[in-house]
Motif scaffolding. Structure first.
Motif, PDB file in Angstrom:
ATOM      1  N   GLN A   1       0.805  -1.164   0.125  1.00 12.94           N
ATOM      2  CA  GLN A   1      -0.086  -0.091  -0.157  1.00 12.94           C
ATOM      3  C   GLN A   1       0.986   1.187   0.040  1.00 12.94           C
ATOM      4  O   GLN A   1       1.911   1.320   0.814  1.00 12.94           O
ATOM      5  CB  GLN A   1      -0.782   0.066   1.212  1.00 12.94           C
ATOM      6  N   LYS A   2       0.528   2.207  -0.911  1.00 16.29           N
ATOM      7  CA  LYS A   2       1.247   3.398  -0.785  1.00 16.29           C
ATOM      8  C   LYS A   2       0.930   4.361   0.341  1.00 16.29           C
ATOM      9  O   LYS A   2      -0.044   4.266   0.999  1.00 16.29           O
ATOM     10  CB  LYS A   2       1.151   4.155  -2.124  1.00 16.29           C
ATOM     11  N   GLU A   3       1.921   5.035   0.600  1.00 10.91           N
ATOM     12  CA  GLU A   3       1.867   6.103   1.930  1.00 10.91           C
ATOM     13  C   GLU A   3       0.827   6.700   1.624  1.00 10.91           C
ATOM     14  O   GLU A   3      -0.050   7.549   2.444  1.00 10.91           O
ATOM     15  CB  GLU A   3       3.022   6.687   2.316  1.00 10.91           C
ATOM     16  N   VAL A   4       0.637   7.665   0.379  1.00 13.62           N
ATOM     17  CA  VAL A   4      -0.453   8.355  -0.053  1.00 13.62           C
ATOM     18  C   VAL A   4      -1.178   7.962  -1.183  1.00 13.62           C
ATOM     19  O   VAL A   4      -0.576   7.625  -2.191  1.00 13.62           O
ATOM     20  CB  VAL A   4       0.031   9.840  -0.329  1.00 13.62           C
ATOM     21  N   GLU A   5      -2.494   7.851  -1.420  1.00 14.22           N
ATOM     22  CA  GLU A   5      -3.153   7.458  -2.260  1.00 14.22           C
ATOM     23  C   GLU A   5      -4.198   8.541  -2.975  1.00 14.22           C
ATOM     24  O   GLU A   5      -4.678   9.209  -2.325  1.00 14.22           O
ATOM     25  CB  GLU A   5      -4.135   6.227  -1.836  1.00 14.22           C
ATOM     26  N   GLN A   6      -3.980   8.369  -4.231  1.00 11.07           N
ATOM     27  CA  GLN A   6      -4.827   9.709  -4.970  1.00 11.07           C
ATOM     28  C   GLN A   6      -5.483   9.032  -6.280  1.00 11.07           C
ATOM     29  O   GLN A   6      -4.602   8.554  -6.881  1.00 11.07           O
ATOM     30  CB  GLN A   6      -3.856  10.753  -4.804  1.00 11.07           C
ATOM     31  N   ASN A  22      -9.406  14.315  -3.651  1.00 11.47           N
ATOM     32  CA  ASN A  22      -9.333  13.385  -2.373  1.00 11.47           C
ATOM     33  C   ASN A  22      -8.119  12.780  -2.411  1.00 11.47           C
ATOM     34  O   ASN A  22      -7.485  12.288  -3.486  1.00 11.47           O
ATOM     35  CB  ASN A  22     -10.307  12.748  -2.218  1.00 11.47           C
ATOM     36  N   CYS A  23      -7.629  12.618  -0.992  1.00 13.05           N
ATOM     37  CA  CYS A  23      -6.377  11.626  -0.934  1.00 13.05           C
ATOM     38  C   CYS A  23      -6.506  11.068   0.077  1.00 13.05           C
ATOM     39  O   CYS A  23      -6.985  11.707   1.285  1.00 13.05           O
ATOM     40  CB  CYS A  23      -4.978  12.733  -0.836  1.00 13.05           C
ATOM     41  N   THR A  24      -6.061   9.804   0.353  1.00  8.38           N
ATOM     42  CA  THR A  24      -6.187   9.110   1.868  1.00  8.38           C
ATOM     43  C   THR A  24      -4.628   8.950   1.882  1.00  8.38           C
ATOM     44  O   THR A  24      -3.739   8.763   1.157  1.00  8.38           O
ATOM     45  CB  THR A  24      -6.779   7.899   1.512  1.00  8.38           C
ATOM     46  N   TYR A  71      -7.855  11.518   5.731  1.00 10.15           N
ATOM     47  CA  TYR A  71      -8.455  11.898   4.643  1.00 10.15           C
ATOM     48  C   TYR A  71      -8.317  13.291   4.255  1.00 10.15           C
ATOM     49  O   TYR A  71      -8.729  14.172   5.224  1.00 10.15           O
ATOM     50  CB  TYR A  71      -9.812  11.372   4.636  1.00 10.15           C
ATOM     51  N   ILE A  72      -7.782  13.875   3.054  1.00  8.20           N
ATOM     52  CA  ILE A  72      -7.795  15.113   2.794  1.00  8.20           C
ATOM     53  C   ILE A  72      -8.452  15.455   1.327  1.00  8.20           C
ATOM     54  O   ILE A  72      -8.561  14.673   0.734  1.00  8.20           O
ATOM     55  CB  ILE A  72      -6.509  15.702   2.730  1.00  8.20           C
ATOM     56  N   SER A  73      -9.091  16.729   1.371  1.00  9.95           N
ATOM     57  CA  SER A  73      -9.860  17.013   0.092  1.00  9.95           C
ATOM     58  C   SER A  73      -9.648  18.506  -0.150  1.00  9.95           C
ATOM     59  O   SER A  73      -8.994  19.077   0.525  1.00  9.95           O
ATOM     60  CB  SER A  73     -11.307  16.995   0.489  1.00  9.95           C
ATOM     61  N   LEU A  74      -9.707  18.598  -1.457  1.00 14.68           N
ATOM     62  CA  LEU A  74      -9.716  19.850  -2.122  1.00 14.68           C
ATOM     63  C   LEU A  74     -10.870  20.133  -2.963  1.00 14.68           C
ATOM     64  O   LEU A  74     -11.332  19.323  -3.708  1.00 14.68           O
ATOM     65  CB  LEU A  74      -8.371  20.075  -3.185  1.00 14.68           C
TER      66      LEU A  74
END
Lengths: 111, 113
Positions: A1-6, A22-24, A71-74
């Motif tokens: 699993q990648k550290e940051v998924e987009q 979004n990114c997780t 979870y982050i969003s723009l």
């Protein structure tokens, strides 16, 4: 699993639409969260920067961070054709210059 | 003022050849970073220079990759005996200090045939 998924997309929306990107992430030590915009054949440029959790608004752009969900969003309101670009999320830990980037989401806003 | 510049903008080379990529950071910026951006992948950190300190080379994928920063300014990324998997866009960024915003150059698009 990648550290940051987009999700790389591509994402295509009509002009005026609200865009959600979004990114997780998996590393709970991340404290700084950034969104970069990259136009074709250009380097990324910093768009939004958030520390820890919460929302930040700048004009038509809103960045949200939910650390409990990792979870982050723009959000882009009233999207314009000039918003067509690749959007990359990035994050780093406190006192650590090592930034981790998402793969980038390619966005096209059609007039 | 001038931003980060990189040269060449495009480089096509044959497998097995050595290449040198150049980065001119923003004047006065003490930190300099090299990243690699492959199709569909995020930016992959390669190497970081901060002032006169020893560089952080932890991201270099193999010993074919090396970088120098002369006089605390211009940096050169060298890839020896290039392989097709080295094909990517190589981005350079600089920042005033290690914890400030990074400003990116336009990148060098490397194609290894």
């Amino acid at each position: 699993q990648k550290e940051v998924e987009q999700d790389p997309g591509p994402l295509s929306v009509p002009e005026g639409a609200i865009v959600s990107l979004n990114c997780t992430y998996s590393n709970s030590a991340f404290q700084y969260f950034m969104w970069y915009r990259q136009y074709s054949r250009k380097g990324p440029e910093l768009l939004m920067y958030t520390y820890s959790s919460g929302n930040k608004e700048d004009g038509r752009f809103t960045a949200q961070v939910d650390k409990s969900s990792k979870y982050i969003s723009l959000f882009i309101r009233d999207s314009q054709p000039s918003d067509s670009a690749t959007y990359l999320c990035a994050m780093s830990q406190i006192n650590n210059n090592d930034m981790r980037f998402g793969a980038g989401t390619r966005l096209t806003v059609k007039p | 003022g001038a931003g980060v510049s990189q040269s060449p903008s495009n480089k096509v080379t044959e497998k097995g050849k050595d290449v040198e990529l150049r980065c001119d950071p923003i004047s006065g910026h003490t930190a300099l970073y090299w990243y690699r951006q492959s199709l569909g992948q995020g930016l992959e950190f390669l190497i970081y220079f901060q002032g006169n300190s020893a560089p952080d080379k932890s991201g270099l994928p193999s010993d074919r990759f090396s970088a120098e920063r002369t006089g605390g300014s211009v940096s050169t990324l060298t890839i020896q005996r290039t392989q097709q998997e080295d094909s990517a866009v190589y981005l350079c960024a600089s920042s005033l200090r290690w914890d400030n915003e990074q400003f990116f150059g336009p990148g060098t698009r490397l194609t290894v045939l």
